[in-house]
Design a protein around this motif. Structure first.
Motif, PDB file in Angstrom:
ATOM      1  N   MET A 124      40.521  45.747  44.537  1.00 54.01           N
ATOM      2  CA  MET A 124      39.401  45.754  43.595  1.00 54.01           C
ATOM      3  C   MET A 124      39.909  45.767  42.154  1.00 54.01           C
ATOM      4  O   MET A 124      40.919  46.410  41.864  1.00 54.01           O
ATOM      5  CB  MET A 124      38.530  47.000  43.811  1.00 54.01           C
ATOM      6  CG  MET A 124      37.768  47.048  45.105  1.00 54.01           C
ATOM      7  SD  MET A 124      36.833  48.619  45.199  1.00 54.01           S
ATOM      8  CE  MET A 124      35.939  48.375  46.731  1.00 54.01           C
ATOM      9  N   PRO A 125      39.223  45.103  41.232  1.00 55.51           N
ATOM     10  CA  PRO A 125      39.599  45.215  39.812  1.00 55.51           C
ATOM     11  C   PRO A 125      39.576  46.661  39.321  1.00 55.51           C
ATOM     12  O   PRO A 125      40.385  47.055  38.487  1.00 55.51           O
ATOM     13  CB  PRO A 125      38.541  44.362  39.099  1.00 55.51           C
ATOM     14  CG  PRO A 125      38.030  43.420  40.136  1.00 55.51           C
ATOM     15  CD  PRO A 125      38.117  44.150  41.435  1.00 55.51           C
ATOM     16  N   ILE A 126      38.618  47.434  39.807  1.00 57.22           N
ATOM     17  CA  ILE A 126      38.572  48.879  39.574  1.00 57.22           C
ATOM     18  C   ILE A 126      38.484  49.517  40.944  1.00 57.22           C
ATOM     19  O   ILE A 126      37.542  49.251  41.701  1.00 57.22           O
ATOM     20  CB  ILE A 126      37.352  49.286  38.724  1.00 57.22           C
ATOM     21  CG1 ILE A 126      37.375  48.589  37.372  1.00 57.22           C
ATOM     22  CG2 ILE A 126      37.317  50.804  38.533  1.00 57.22           C
ATOM     23  CD1 ILE A 126      36.094  48.781  36.572  1.00 57.22           C
ATOM     24  N   ASP A 127      39.465  50.333  41.295  1.00 57.61           N
ATOM     25  CA  ASP A 127      39.495  50.949  42.622  1.00 57.61           C
ATOM     26  C   ASP A 127      38.465  52.067  42.684  1.00 57.61           C
ATOM     27  O   ASP A 127      38.623  53.112  42.062  1.00 57.61           O
ATOM     28  CB  ASP A 127      40.897  51.481  42.912  1.00 57.61           C
ATOM     29  CG  ASP A 127      41.021  52.079  44.315  1.00 57.61           C
ATOM     30  OD1 ASP A 127      40.015  52.079  45.046  1.00 57.61           O
ATOM     31  OD2 ASP A 127      42.124  52.551  44.661  1.00 57.61           O
ATOM     32  N   LEU A 128      37.408  51.838  43.462  1.00 57.52           N
ATOM     33  CA  LEU A 128      36.331  52.816  43.584  1.00 57.52           C
ATOM     34  C   LEU A 128      36.487  53.730  44.796  1.00 57.52           C
ATOM     35  O   LEU A 128      35.809  54.751  44.884  1.00 57.52           O
ATOM     36  CB  LEU A 128      34.981  52.094  43.727  1.00 57.52           C
ATOM     37  CG  LEU A 128      34.544  51.127  42.638  1.00 57.52           C
ATOM     38  CD1 LEU A 128      33.209  50.497  43.013  1.00 57.52           C
ATOM     39  CD2 LEU A 128      34.447  51.826  41.296  1.00 57.52           C
ATOM     40  N   VAL A 129      37.357  53.381  45.739  1.00 58.12           N
ATOM     41  CA  VAL A 129      37.307  53.954  47.079  1.00 58.12           C
ATOM     42  C   VAL A 129      38.227  55.164  47.219  1.00 58.12           C
ATOM     43  O   VAL A 129      39.414  55.095  46.871  1.00 58.12           O
ATOM     44  CB  VAL A 129      37.662  52.904  48.143  1.00 58.12           C
ATOM     45  CG1 VAL A 129      37.545  53.504  49.540  1.00 58.12           C
ATOM     46  CG2 VAL A 129      36.755  51.680  48.006  1.00 58.12           C
ATOM     47  N   ALA A 130      37.696  56.246  47.741  1.00 55.41           N
ATOM     48  CA  ALA A 130      38.469  57.450  48.064  1.00 55.41           C
ATOM     49  C   ALA A 130      38.294  57.755  49.539  1.00 55.41           C
ATOM     50  O   ALA A 130      37.186  57.644  50.080  1.00 55.41           O
ATOM     51  CB  ALA A 130      38.002  58.634  47.222  1.00 55.41           C
TER      52      ALA A 130
END
Length: 461
Positions: free
Chosen positions: A201-207
């Motif tokens: 992802m361009p911005i890593d949102l996932v935790a």
């Protein structure tokens, strides 16, 4: 609910692991109990994806949860198991090797007994499908179990397994936790194993994390996955808590949800914490930018699915929500230049929220979990988009900022459906959230051995 007097009993994962260590029960007896409970409730709940109870992947026998059965979300790579990402567009093929979070779960000692269902690519806030039965809420099967870790939350709440793997890219741990009366910690960015989807992802949102029935299970899993010190109970600090009752998306919070948050605030004040009203420094512009980014993720799937999931990927079988989000990106992104730059800057803005506060307290969701159909992917896109934005407006901020947040049970509403409250902290401060969650669990009278939330949306005073 499947709780009964069998090898699983009503233990949380910590309690079950202790009984396994003491050989009060055997792993075979525990797996037999899982199979029996699945047979009893999953024909209604439909939270299970792949059934491997008879042929599990065993965890580390020296791990803190050695022998405890769990499920992994069906987007997660387990060597030899197929993954579907919840989508009919993906032809499932066996994964060549374990993913990073799978290795962490096995390191905890957990035995992987199957996969849990999720909506298509985790894009929806309910686990519903255009071509299959929905996952149902064990408190009332006419209602949603939330998403995207909906199958995991439904089966943990129903008592089939004591905890399950989940991940969160916009609320996907916290939303189903609130809907099903569970504890759901979304760790900060990079604290637990990297997500395969987040990495591109361009911005890593996932935790990556888990959904559980007790704070101590969440704390123990987090310590094992992050390498941080184990948090074992409430803290002693007097905290400055910002009370947030309006989401960046606007719209009203329903009366029972608002009452649960206010009751929680009063209970925390009674413990000596300072609670003051607060309005976060993000608003509708953040929501609009996040919608474009949400659409970008769907657009990437529609145009790049064959590269990511193989030549057999069939974009014509993607559900209407995925197509609608992709269209939203194509039509809206040109009118919002710089949306990625603005989202990347949210981290600094978010950090400023904690100059004068230690924690933010808010609803998890703007209203109780809806009836099945309200967020169905076939609802006309413009209407569905507005419903989703209003419903989940409190949770995406921490994903963009890379900060931790936790959903904790706050009882049930007048219809018997769970209500959750949301605690958020600065990056790196999962400890404070866990300490506060322990305190709220004690106030509510929940925790290990507690099968259901109290018949009230307010914590005990």
């Amino acid at each position: 609910m499947s709780f009964t007097d069998d090898a699983l009993a009503d233990d949380d994962a910590t309690g079950l692991a202790q009984r396994l260590r003491c050989r009060e029960v055997s792993p075979v007896e525990v797996r037999d109990a899982v199979a029996e409970r699945l047979a009893r409730v999953d024909p209604t709940i439909r939270g299970l994806g792949l059934d491997r109870v008879a042929d599990p992947v065993p965890g580390d026998p020296d791990g803190p949860f050695a022998g405890v059965p769990t499920l992994v979300k069906e987007s997660t790579a387990v060597a030899g198991w197929p993954t579907t990402h919840g989508s009919a567009a993906v032809v499932p093929v066996p994964a060549p090797e374990h993913g990073a979070v799978t290795r962490q779960l096995l390191g905890l000692g957990l035995d992987l007994v199957g996969t849990s269902r999720m909506p298509e690519f985790g894009l929806n806030a309910t686990t519903e499908f255009v071509d299959a039965e929905p996952t149902r809420n064990p408190y009332d099967p006419e209602f949603s179990a939330g998403a995207s870790s909906g199958g995991a939350a439904a089966l943990v709440a129903a008592g089939v397994v004591p905890l399950a793997h989940a991940n969160d890219g916009g609320g996907s741990i916290r939303i189903p936790s609130a809907a099903c009366g569970l504890v759901g910690l979304k760790p900060g960015r990079g604290v637990t194993a990297p997500s395969a989807s987040g990495a591109v992802m361009p911005i890593d949102l996932v935790a990556e994390g888990v959904v559980t029935r007790s704070v101590r299970d969440t704390a123990r899993a987090f310590a094992g996955m992050s390498g941080q010190a184990l948090v074992e109970g409430p803290g002693s600090r007097r905290l400055r808590i910002g009370l947030v009752l309006h989401s960046p998306a606007g719209g009203e919070v329903d009366g029972e949800t608002r009452a649960a948050v206010l009751a929680t605030a009063h209970a925390l004040e009674a413990q000596g914490h300072v609670v003051v009203p607060h309005v976060p420094a993000v608003g509708p512009a953040f929501v609009d930018d996040f919608l474009v980014y949400w659409g970008l993720l769907a657009f990437s799937i529609t145009v790049g699915g064959r590269f990511a999931f193989g030549r057999s990927f069939d974009p014509s079988r993607l559900d209407p929500l995925t197509h609608g989000l992709a269209r939203h990106f194509r039509t809206t992104a040109p009118r919002r230049p710089g949306f990625l730059r603005r989202l990347r800057a949210v981290g600094a803005t978010y950090a400023d929220e904690f100059v004068h506060h230690d924690v933010l307290l808010s609803p998890v969701l703007a209203h109780r979990t809806p009836r099945l159909g309200h967020l169905h992917p076939a609802v006309p896109f413009d209407e569905l988009r507005e419903r989703l934005v209003r419903y989940v407006g409190f949770t995406p901020l921490q994903n963009v900022a890379g900060a931790p947040a936790i959903a904790v049970p706050a009882g049930v509403d007048a219809h018997g459906l769970p209500v959750g409250v949301h605690l958020a902290a600065a990056r790196g401060d999962e400890r404070t959230l866990l300490e506060l969650a322990y305190a709220l669990e004690e106030l509510r009278g929940g925790g290990p051995g507690s099968r259901r939330a109290p018949r009230s949306a307010a914590p005990a005073r």
